[in-house]
Design a protein around this motif. Structure first.
Motif, PDB file in Angstrom:
ATOM      1  N   UNK A  33       0.836  -1.192   0.000  1.00 34.74           N
ATOM      2  CA  UNK A  33       0.000   0.000   0.000  1.00 34.74           C
ATOM      3  C   UNK A  33       0.874   1.247   0.000  1.00 34.74           C
ATOM      4  N   UNK A  34       0.509   2.247  -0.755  1.00 34.57           N
ATOM      5  CA  UNK A  34       1.305   3.485  -0.769  1.00 34.57           C
ATOM      6  C   UNK A  34       1.176   4.229   0.555  1.00 34.57           C
ATOM      7  N   UNK A  35       2.244   4.936   0.912  1.00 32.44           N
ATOM      8  CA  UNK A  35       2.240   5.705   2.161  1.00 32.44           C
ATOM      9  C   UNK A  35       1.372   6.951   2.049  1.00 32.44           C
ATOM     10  N   UNK A  36       1.430   7.610   0.889  1.00 41.52           N
ATOM     11  CA  UNK A  36       0.636   8.839   0.718  1.00 41.52           C
ATOM     12  C   UNK A  36      -0.816   8.467   0.437  1.00 41.52           C
ATOM     13  N   UNK A  37      -1.696   9.352   0.844  1.00 38.09           N
ATOM     14  CA  UNK A  37      -3.125   9.094   0.659  1.00 38.09           C
ATOM     15  C   UNK A  37      -3.577   9.352  -0.767  1.00 38.09           C
ATOM     16  N   UNK A  38      -2.849  10.214  -1.491  1.00 37.13           N
ATOM     17  CA  UNK A  38      -3.235  10.549  -2.861  1.00 37.13           C
ATOM     18  C   UNK A  38      -2.315   9.848  -3.846  1.00 37.13           C
ATOM     19  N   UNK A  39      -2.763   9.742  -5.071  1.00 34.48           N
ATOM     20  CA  UNK A  39      -1.987   9.102  -6.122  1.00 34.48           C
ATOM     21  C   UNK A  39      -1.011  10.101  -6.718  1.00 34.48           C
ATOM     22  N   UNK A  40       0.229   9.719  -6.914  1.00 33.91           N
ATOM     23  CA  UNK A  40       1.259  10.593  -7.487  1.00 33.91           C
ATOM     24  C   UNK A  40       1.311  10.356  -8.986  1.00 33.91           C
ATOM     25  N   UNK A  41       1.158  11.420  -9.764  1.00 32.28           N
ATOM     26  CA  UNK A  41       1.167  11.339 -11.224  1.00 32.28           C
ATOM     27  C   UNK A  41       2.510  11.855 -11.742  1.00 32.28           C
ATOM     28  N   UNK A  42       2.973  11.268 -12.811  1.00 33.35           N
ATOM     29  CA  UNK A  42       4.204  11.692 -13.466  1.00 33.35           C
ATOM     30  C   UNK A  42       3.846  12.483 -14.719  1.00 33.35           C
ATOM     31  N   UNK A  43       4.379  13.703 -14.815  1.00 29.73           N
ATOM     32  CA  UNK A  43       4.098  14.575 -15.950  1.00 29.73           C
ATOM     33  C   UNK A  43       5.158  14.372 -17.024  1.00 29.73           C
ATOM     34  N   UNK A  44       4.721  14.430 -18.252  1.00 28.25           N
ATOM     35  CA  UNK A  44       5.624  14.318 -19.399  1.00 28.25           C
ATOM     36  C   UNK A  44       6.234  15.677 -19.715  1.00 28.25           C
ATOM     37  N   UNK A  45       7.321  15.719 -20.456  1.00 31.37           N
ATOM     38  CA  UNK A  45       7.895  17.025 -20.863  1.00 31.37           C
ATOM     39  C   UNK A  45       6.910  17.886 -21.632  1.00 31.37           C
TER      40      UNK A  45
END
Length: 239
Positions: A33-45
């Motif tokens: 399970x992730x530690x943060x409550x929200x989902x982390x998104x990766x941004x493209x260039x």
């Protein structure tokens, strides 16, 4: 085996008691399970470039100090082309266009002495609306209509007002004399019993609304009631 009513009487299963639902795929180990409550998104260039604000043009000046500014030498020596010169010319008026006439224009002698023809006089008259009645016209005479001046006996009878009924009594006044025998009259025991309101006990006091009285239990229906209680012949099925 439980009956249908027993099955319907059972409460529905609470599906919220299993909040941690696993995936339909088989996993040897549970995912971390992730530690943060929200989902982390990766941004493209490309997204990072679109997020940045638009930069102004390099020769843009935020606020000029004066209305006059220096014109370049190339702009002073520039010559417009033939296309630019043709577009700069104002649009000519359409063919046959005439300027506005003056209000007080001089009329010729022929116009002043002209006489209208009978056809123009006929067309100049306003249009008359002819009102057509269903039975006869107002302007037609009695001889043409064919209606006699004396009405028939049937018309006279219908035109006469409705007479008052001989037994009709006018509205009497609010106060009128009461006879002595009415003032001295006394109600009998039967009238006093009938005048009393019907007493009924409440449900919590032991009242039974489904109790059948002895008179109703021993009552017999009349031939008319038996006839009315039978179903309609067209609704009866032949056995």
């Amino acid at each position: 085996m439980a009956s249908r009513i027993d099955q319907l009487a059972k409460p529905k299963t609470n599906l919220l008691k299993f909040p941690d639902r696993r995936s339909v795929y088989w996993l040897d180990e549970l995912p971390s399970r992730p530690k943060s409550s929200t989902t982390a998104f990766e941004t493209t260039p490309r997204l990072e470039k679109l997020v940045q604000s638009k930069r102004p043009i390099h020769f843009y000046e935020d606020n000029r100090r004066s209305v006059e500014w220096v014109v370049s030498a190339a702009a002073l020596k520039a010559c417009p082309s033939q296309r630019v010169c043709s577009l700069a010319l104002p649009r000519p008026p359409a063919d046959g266009w005439q300027p506005d006439r003056p209000l007080m224009d001089t009329l010729s002698v022929a116009v002043k002495t002209a006489k209208p023809s009978p056809r123009i006089c006929y067309l100049a008259q306003p249009k008359q609306i002819k009102m057509t009645l269903t039975h006869f016209s107002v302007e037609s005479s009695e001889h043409e209509i064919g209606i006699s001046t004396t009405p028939s006996a049937r018309l006279l009878r219908l035109a006469s007002p409705k007479q008052v009924h001989p037994q009709h009594t006018l509205a009497r006044s609010v106060s009128w004399p009461i006879p002595k025998h009415v003032l001295k009259a006394g109600a009998s025991e039967r009238l006093q019993v009938l005048a009393r309101p019907k007493t009924r006990q409440a449900l919590f006091e032991g009242y039974n609304p489904y109790r059948v009285s002895p008179a109703a239990g021993s009552a017999t229906a009349s031939p008319r009631l038996l006839e009315l209680s039978l179903p309609l012949p067209r609704k009866c099925r032949e056995q």
